[in-house]
Design a protein around this motif. Structure first.
Motif, PDB file in Angstrom:
ATOM      1  N   PRO A 170      82.167  22.652 134.782  1.00  8.78           N
ATOM      2  CA  PRO A 170      81.513  23.620 133.893  1.00  8.78           C
ATOM      3  C   PRO A 170      80.319  23.059 133.131  1.00  8.78           C
ATOM      4  CG  PRO A 170      83.603  22.899 132.963  1.00  8.78           C
ATOM      5  CD  PRO A 170      83.545  22.343 134.350  1.00  8.78           C
ATOM      6  N   ARG A 171      80.115  21.729 133.138  1.00  5.64           N
ATOM      7  CA  ARG A 171      78.956  21.139 132.454  1.00  5.64           C
ATOM      8  C   ARG A 171      77.871  20.862 133.503  1.00  5.64           C
ATOM      9  NH1 ARG A 171      81.727  16.277 129.239  1.00  5.64           N
ATOM     10  NH2 ARG A 171      79.594  15.932 128.458  1.00  5.64           N
ATOM     11  N   PRO A 172      76.902  21.756 133.635  1.00  9.12           N
ATOM     12  CA  PRO A 172      75.947  21.650 134.740  1.00  9.12           C
ATOM     13  C   PRO A 172      74.863  20.611 134.542  1.00  9.12           C
ATOM     14  CG  PRO A 172      75.461  23.571 133.409  1.00  9.12           C
ATOM     15  CD  PRO A 172      76.724  22.996 132.867  1.00  9.12           C
ATOM     16  N   ALA A 173      74.593  20.214 133.304  1.00 10.92           N
ATOM     17  CA  ALA A 173      73.556  19.219 133.030  1.00 10.92           C
ATOM     18  C   ALA A 173      74.224  17.891 132.692  1.00 10.92           C
ATOM     19  CB  ALA A 173      72.660  19.668 131.884  1.00 10.92           C
ATOM     20  N   ASN A 174      73.759  16.831 133.312  1.00  4.52           N
ATOM     21  CA  ASN A 174      74.315  15.514 133.048  1.00  4.52           C
ATOM     22  C   ASN A 174      74.034  15.086 131.613  1.00  4.52           C
ATOM     23  OD1 ASN A 174      74.044  12.365 133.059  1.00  4.52           O
ATOM     24  ND2 ASN A 174      75.251  12.867 134.863  1.00  4.52           N
ATOM     25  N   ASP A 175      74.986  14.414 130.988  1.00 13.28           N
ATOM     26  CA  ASP A 175      74.834  13.990 129.595  1.00 13.28           C
ATOM     27  C   ASP A 175      73.664  13.036 129.400  1.00 13.28           C
ATOM     28  OD1 ASP A 175      76.998  15.507 128.882  1.00 13.28           O
ATOM     29  OD2 ASP A 175      78.412  13.834 128.749  1.00 13.28           O
ATOM     30  N   HIS A 176      73.228  12.378 130.455  1.00 14.32           N
ATOM     31  CA  HIS A 176      72.155  11.394 130.343  1.00 14.32           C
ATOM     32  C   HIS A 176      70.782  11.959 130.717  1.00 14.32           C
ATOM     33  CE1 HIS A 176      74.673   7.815 129.553  1.00 14.32           C
ATOM     34  NE2 HIS A 176      75.581   8.476 130.247  1.00 14.32           N
ATOM     35  N   TRP A 177      70.715  13.247 131.034  1.00 16.75           N
ATOM     36  CA  TRP A 177      69.404  13.854 131.258  1.00 16.75           C
ATOM     37  C   TRP A 177      68.734  14.085 129.904  1.00 16.75           C
ATOM     38  CZ3 TRP A 177      70.780  18.170 135.337  1.00 16.75           C
ATOM     39  CH2 TRP A 177      71.092  17.549 136.553  1.00 16.75           C
ATOM     40  N   ASN A 178      67.440  13.881 129.859  1.00 14.38           N
ATOM     41  CA  ASN A 178      66.711  14.018 128.603  1.00 14.38           C
ATOM     42  C   ASN A 178      66.663  15.472 128.144  1.00 14.38           C
ATOM     43  OD1 ASN A 178      66.203  11.305 128.572  1.00 14.38           O
ATOM     44  ND2 ASN A 178      64.080  11.453 129.237  1.00 14.38           N
ATOM     45  N   TRP A 179      66.745  15.661 126.834  1.00 11.34           N
ATOM     46  CA  TRP A 179      66.636  16.997 126.239  1.00 11.34           C
ATOM     47  C   TRP A 179      65.301  17.638 126.601  1.00 11.34           C
ATOM     48  CZ3 TRP A 179      68.834  21.095 124.770  1.00 11.34           C
ATOM     49  CH2 TRP A 179      68.282  21.968 123.831  1.00 11.34           C
ATOM     50  N   GLY A 180      64.262  16.821 126.745  1.00 15.82           N
ATOM     51  CA  GLY A 180      62.950  17.347 127.119  1.00 15.82           C
ATOM     52  C   GLY A 180      62.832  17.708 128.584  1.00 15.82           C
ATOM     53  N   ASP A 181      63.877  17.416 129.384  1.00 15.58           N
ATOM     54  CA  ASP A 181      63.847  17.738 130.815  1.00 15.58           C
ATOM     55  C   ASP A 181      64.604  19.020 131.146  1.00 15.58           C
ATOM     56  OD1 ASP A 181      62.362  15.478 131.511  1.00 15.58           O
ATOM     57  OD2 ASP A 181      64.143  14.243 131.841  1.00 15.58           O
ATOM     58  N   ILE A 182      65.783  19.209 130.525  1.00 18.26           N
ATOM     59  CA  ILE A 182      66.709  20.210 131.048  1.00 18.26           C
ATOM     60  C   ILE A 182      66.260  21.656 130.840  1.00 18.26           C
ATOM     61  CG2 ILE A 182      68.702  18.683 130.884  1.00 18.26           C
ATOM     62  CD1 ILE A 182      69.545  20.081 128.346  1.00 18.26           C
ATOM     63  N   GLY A 183      65.298  21.914 129.951  1.00 15.41           N
ATOM     64  CA  GLY A 183      64.805  23.279 129.808  1.00 15.41           C
ATOM     65  C   GLY A 183      63.692  23.613 130.777  1.00 15.41           C
ATOM     66  N   ASN A 184      63.141  22.569 131.411  1.00 13.33           N
ATOM     67  CA  ASN A 184      62.051  22.765 132.360  1.00 13.33           C
ATOM     68  C   ASN A 184      62.607  22.912 133.773  1.00 13.33           C
ATOM     69  OD1 ASN A 184      59.412  22.249 130.698  1.00 13.33           O
ATOM     70  ND2 ASN A 184      60.890  20.711 130.017  1.00 13.33           N
ATOM     71  N   ALA A 185      61.824  23.516 134.650  1.00 16.07           N
ATOM     72  CA  ALA A 185      62.329  23.874 135.970  1.00 16.07           C
ATOM     73  C   ALA A 185      62.866  22.680 136.740  1.00 16.07           C
ATOM     74  CB  ALA A 185      61.221  24.565 136.763  1.00 16.07           C
ATOM     75  N   TYR A 186      62.211  21.530 136.663  1.00 17.22           N
ATOM     76  CA  TYR A 186      62.638  20.365 137.446  1.00 17.22           C
ATOM     77  C   TYR A 186      63.944  19.782 136.918  1.00 17.22           C
ATOM     78  CZ  TYR A 186      60.767  17.628 133.550  1.00 17.22           C
ATOM     79  OH  TYR A 186      60.524  17.101 132.299  1.00 17.22           O
TER      80      TYR A 186
END
Length: 468
Positions: A170-186
């Protein structure tokens, strides 16, 4: 004399012998692991000269080349140190997927009924869209599933239109992905049901002059319920997309900062869809209602076996990997990573590590966080990265794997490149002047973000080809 006395005497004499040897023996040179020093041979000299380029000063640089047997011909000192691989790490995921999942693997998305349709196409149950994590599922595919259900005779659903995205955690974004990345398409998260690569295009209406406000005119695909925190401003004409977008998975708020160019009506910026399963549910229900199917939304009995009404199958795995490597698609890589974990019923990182260890890779310093390399915390030794690609090339899917990599330097190189701020990486295959093909990895961390790195790196690869 007792045996214990003899043993003690031997120890006494051997101790004096060792002491004498240490006193008169020439001191041994200390073993230097990972020390930076001059390299030997033409490739080593070429690397030393390249690494001394003023623009690369202060960076962590690693280069290694393996022969046809996978043995190092050249390895710079840092080739044995774990570094950030960026998107070059995707090859670790894709090469494993070709073997663990197989070249015939396809993702399946199934539209199930919880009860058989009665007379007149009445479904006294729910309609459930069950995903398998297909990263290529589109809005059009969902509409086609609805059309297939209608073609089968469905006219009314007493229950609800639901989605099942439980194929992935249920957690689709990895905890180590940057906050500045996960809202952008890539940086879109990987869900059990994905739609349109989990990307939406936000239509913007900038002002006519720099400093004017910007209006949000909608999204494609249409995503309902978004609350916009819009701090976008109008930038200089021709300045392009300088928007930065923040959102969280399953959230309703999307925050926009930065600028879009003046005078370009309908200018679009790409962003992550916060809740793709909710969008899939919305798209499916809308398509059914447009086709004349009534959805009553009643609470109905969900017990019993699912009855498949329609199925969508993705393209075969090699075609997905072709696209993944070509555009460096993070979502597709992460979906393959999670799928291997699901199919093998284990933690995906453990599954991936154990697979390559079974092939003879002796990892050291590995930190396997995700399957795409988007996490800066993912670390691997360049020598291990090269070894994995060598093994993949010699494996049962070796030629197909090689074909999926992009050609560079007029076809003299086939490789997967990776880039993020301050990091440039690549791994793949060099074609030498005599036609031999060798495996290499080149990793640079701590680069000046303003450096035009790729032409600089080309000099090293061309010199290495001539010296091998």
């Amino acid at each position: 004399m007792q045996a214990s006395s003899i043993f003690k005497g031997a120890l006494f004499l051997s101790g004096w012998a060792v002491a004498g040897w240490l006193m008169f023996m020439k001191p041994l040179e200390p073993l230097k692991i990972g020390a930076v020093g001059k390299s030997s041979g033409p490739v080593g000299k070429a690397f030393d000269q390249w690494a001394a380029t003023p623009a690369l000063k202060g960076s962590l640089l690693a280069f290694c080349v393996l022969d046809e047997r996978g043995e190092p011909i050249f390895a710079s000192p840092l080739a044995g140190t774990a570094l950030c691989p960026a998107s070059a790490f995707k090859t670790v995921t894709t090469a494993a997927a070709l073997e663990l999942l197989g070249p015939d693997y396809r993702f399946e998305t199934i539209l199930n009924a919880t009860a058989p349709s009665g007379d007149g196409g009445l479904l006294h149950g729910n309609l459930i869209l069950v995903g398998s994590g297909d990263p290529t599922l589109s809005s059009g595919d969902i509409e086609e599933l609805a059309a297939q259900a209608v073609k089968s005779g469905l006219k009314q659903i007493d229950g609800m239109v639901l989605v099942d995205a439980s194929a992935f955690p249920p957690r689709p974004a990895n905890d180590h992905w940057n906050w500045g990345d996960i809202g952008n398409a890539y940086g879109a998260g990987a869900f059990g049901i994905n739609v349109d690569h989990n990307r939406m295009m936000i239509r913007c209406e900038p002002g006519g002059r720099e400093g004017d406000g910007v209006k949000i005119a909608g999204t494609t695909p249409p995503v309902e319920g978004i609350q916009w925190l819009n701090y976008l401003g109008t930038g200089v004409a021709g300045s392009g997309d300088r928007a930065v977008i923040y959102s969280e998975p399953y959230g309703k708020t999307v925050t926009l900062h930065g600028t879009v160019p003046a005078g370009e009506a309908g200018f679009e910026v790409s962003a992550a869809i916060p809740d793709p399963p909710a969008l899939a549910q919305q798209l499916l229900k809308t398509a059914l209602e447009k086709a004349g199917v009534k959805v009553l939304g009643q609470s109905v009995n969900q017990q019993g076996d699912f009855i498949p009404l329609a199925t969508h199958r993705s393209a075969p795995l090699p075609e997905i990997i072709d696209h993944l490597h070509f555009v460096s698609d993070n979502l597709e890589a992460q979906c393959l990573f999670l799928t291997m974990g699901r199919v093998r019923q284990g933690d995906p990182a453990a599954v991936l590590k154990e697979f390559w260890e079974s092939k003879g890779v002796a990892f050291s310093g590995l930190r396997l966080i995700d399957g795409s390399g988007l996490a800066r915390a993912t670390m691997i030794r360049p020598i291990d990265l090269a070894k994995i690609n060598h093994i993949a090339r010699k494996g049962p899917q070796g030629e197909r794997f090689r074909q999926s990599l992009k050609p560079y330097l007029d076809g003299k190189v086939r490789a997967k490149l990776g880039a993020m701020s301050g990091v440039k990486t690549e791994v793949g295959f060099l074609i030498l002047l005599d036609g031999r093909e060798l495996t290499y990895a080149l990793v640079a961390n701590g680069l000046d973000p303003e450096l035009d790195y790729w032409p600089v790196r080309q000099q090293l690869l061309e010199t290495a080809r001539e010296g091998l």
